[in-house]
Structures are given as C-alpha cells and as structure tokens.
Design a protein around this motif. Structure first.
Motif, mmCIF file in Angstrom:
data_model
loop_
_atom_site.group_PDB
_atom_site.id
_atom_site.type_symbol
_atom_site.label_atom_id
_atom_site.label_comp_id
_atom_site.label_asym_id
_atom_site.label_seq_id
_atom_site.Cartn_x
_atom_site.Cartn_y
_atom_site.Cartn_z
ATOM 1 N N ARG A 19 0.834 -1.215 0.000
ATOM 2 C CA ARG A 19 0.000 0.000 0.000
ATOM 3 C C ARG A 19 0.859 1.251 0.000
ATOM 4 O O ARG A 19 0.577 2.229 -0.693
ATOM 5 N N LEU A 20 1.936 1.209 0.796
ATOM 6 C CA LEU A 20 2.830 2.361 0.889
ATOM 7 C C LEU A 20 3.454 2.654 -0.481
ATOM 8 O O LEU A 20 3.490 3.800 -0.945
ATOM 9 N N LEU A 21 3.910 1.599 -1.148
ATOM 10 C CA LEU A 21 4.531 1.778 -2.465
ATOM 11 C C LEU A 21 3.511 2.258 -3.497
ATOM 12 O O LEU A 21 3.799 3.141 -4.313
ATOM 13 N N THR A 22 2.304 1.696 -3.422
ATOM 14 C CA THR A 22 1.262 2.110 -4.368
ATOM 15 C C THR A 22 0.922 3.583 -4.170
ATOM 16 O O THR A 22 0.878 4.361 -5.127
ATOM 17 N N ASP A 23 0.722 3.991 -2.925
ATOM 18 C CA ASP A 23 0.441 5.408 -2.649
ATOM 19 C C ASP A 23 1.598 6.276 -3.130
ATOM 20 O O ASP A 23 1.391 7.352 -3.680
ATOM 21 N N PHE A 24 2.824 5.798 -2.914
ATOM 22 C CA PHE A 24 3.980 6.601 -3.323
ATOM 23 C C PHE A 24 4.001 6.795 -4.847
ATOM 24 O O PHE A 24 4.188 7.908 -5.339
ATOM 25 N N PHE A 25 3.779 5.721 -5.607
ATOM 26 C CA PHE A 25 3.823 5.869 -7.074
ATOM 27 C C PHE A 25 2.682 6.761 -7.567
ATOM 28 O O PHE A 25 2.834 7.489 -8.550
ATOM 29 N N GLU A 26 1.551 6.714 -6.871
ATOM 30 C CA GLU A 26 0.464 7.632 -7.244
ATOM 31 C C GLU A 26 0.882 9.080 -6.986
ATOM 32 O O GLU A 26 0.611 9.971 -7.788
ATOM 33 N N LEU A 27 1.590 9.279 -5.872
ATOM 34 C CA LEU A 27 2.080 10.631 -5.565
ATOM 35 C C LEU A 27 3.088 11.109 -6.610
ATOM 36 O O LEU A 27 3.093 12.275 -7.003
#
Ligand code: DUT
Length: 231
Positions: free
Chosen positions: A147-155
C-alpha cells in the motif's frame, strides 16, 4: 524485472552502508543511533506539505512550490526504499532483487512507466495523498509495504513526475547525499549554501544542464562547485 528500480535499490543500499555502516538493516547505525525509517518518512511528508500554501491565514494566494515538492518526493523515496530493504531483511523475505521483483509487479508502477505525467494534480488531492503515506508510516500496525509503495507511485504521478524523471532526480540526490557524507555532514562542518544557492539547487542545475553526465562525473562537478565557494 524493472532495471531502474533495481538500480535505485542498489544505490540506496550503498548510500546507507556508507552513511550508517554495513549493519544498518538491524536498526542501528555504526554510531549506535537508532534508525527509524517510518519517522524519516512522515517527517519528510510534513516537509512536502510545506510546499503548498496550506495555511488558511498566511500567503493565501501563493502558488505551490512544485520544484521543492519533487525534491521532497525524491527524499521520501530514499526512505521508503530503505524501509523496504530493512523489512525484507528483518522478516527474512529476501534481498534487493526480491524487492525489485515485487515492485516491478505493482500496477501503480506500470502507470508511471507508461504515461509520462507532466501535469500536476490539484493541491488538496496531493496533500491528501501525502497524508495517506504519512498515516501508513505513523501507524503502529505491521507494515503495509504494498500500500505504501502504491500510494507513493500515485504521488509521483500527481507531482508531475514519471519513472524516468524520478530515476534521474533520485540518482542526482543520492550522489549529493554521498557527497554530503564525505564532506562533514555528520559532524556539522558541511556548508549547505554555496554562494547564493543551496546545494540541492546546484545539483539539480548541473544534472539538468548535462543530460549525458554519468553519476561519477556529477560527483566531480559537485566537488568543483563546492570548492569554488567553500575552502
Ligand atoms: O541513512 C540515511 C539518511 C539520509 N538519507 C537521505 C534521504 C534524503 O534524501 C536525505 C535527507 O537528509 P536531510 O534531511 O539531512 O537533508 P534534506 O532533507 O535533503 O535537506 P534539505 O531539504 O534541506 O536539502 O538523506 C539516506 O538516504 N539514508
């Protein structure tokens, strides 16, 4: 496997070895300081929010500082990769190649690989995304790395970056971080403002002006620029 992701993880591992000693994945530096990557992430997130004029009572018409936001995104990326390496090591899930493989399969990575985003999202949407990353890293629950990585790539995409620009900015900042460590950052003798510019700005300019520069050559250029101002 995505080669840029693998290379960034390798560079991060090297930088952390040089900064903290070879055993940093155990959670302590060579100077016996406790390492808390989650804290590093949420503190950098707070710096990100400061790229926006979020105060409803002050400088209310000021535009966001997107350049600064992008630099902070790259700083957070250093810490997220560090947390992933530590987590894989401590939970015996594997090494850097295994992390690179896991990241390469993430849907959110594919969307920053394919569409080159050059658009910025709306201020409030970006701040909300940053706060999601902040709350994941503040949580006392077990780490939700995907989830952290997914949120980061969205950012990354919302900040007007894509995988290529993230990669290039990351390599530049990684070299600058190494340069800082080699020139007294830990003991406080390092000088951050060179003439009238901050080192981050000098690095970004040198790197942008010479697209063919290799990381080693960037390090040499930084050395020249530093000694021109700091004896
Ligand atoms: O063990 C570590 C410690 C730090 N960093 C990197 C991550 C980030 O890129 C930078 C953050 O350092 P600091 O907060 O000192 O500098 P900054 O945020 O870049 O300062 P400024 O925003 O003033 O340039 O150092 C690592 O990669 N590993």
């Amino acid at each position: 496997m995505n080669s840029k992701i693998l290379l960034m993880l390798q560079l991060q591992n090297q930088l952390n070895d040089a900064t903290n000693g070879d055993e940093w994945t155990k959670g302590l530096t060579k100077n016996d300081k406790v390492i808390n990557w989650r804290r590093c992430i949420y503190m950098e997130c707070a710096e990100m929010i400061d790229s926006f004029s979020w105060k409803h009572w002050k400088n209310i018409y000021q535009e966001p500082d997107w350049d600064n936001l992008q630099i902070e995104v790259v700083d957070v990326w250093h810490f997220i990769m560090s947390l992933a390496i530590e987590n894989y090591h401590q939970e015996m899930k594997g090494g850097i190649e295994d992390i690179a493989m896991m990241i390469s399969d993430l849907e959110a990575l594919h969307s920053i690989e394919n569409e080159g985003s050059e658009e910025y999202a709306l201020d409030n949407a970006v701040m909300q995304k940053v706060e999601e990353i902040m709350s994941l890293s503040l949580s006392r629950d077990s780490l939700e790395l995907n989830r952290l990585l997914t949120d980061f790539f969205e950012l990354v995409s919302m900040s007007g970056l894509n995988l290529d620009t993230l990669y290039r900015l990351y390599v530049g900042k990684n070299i600058l971080n190494q340069f800082r460590q080699d020139n007294g950052y830990k003991d406080g003798s390092y000088v951050k403002v060179w003439g009238s510019e901050e080192d981050n700005v000098v690095m970004k300019r040198l790197w942008e002006e010479n697209p063919d520069l290799k990381p080693d050559a960037l390090y040499k250029e930084l050395t020249k620029a530093y000694h021109a101002f700091v004896k």
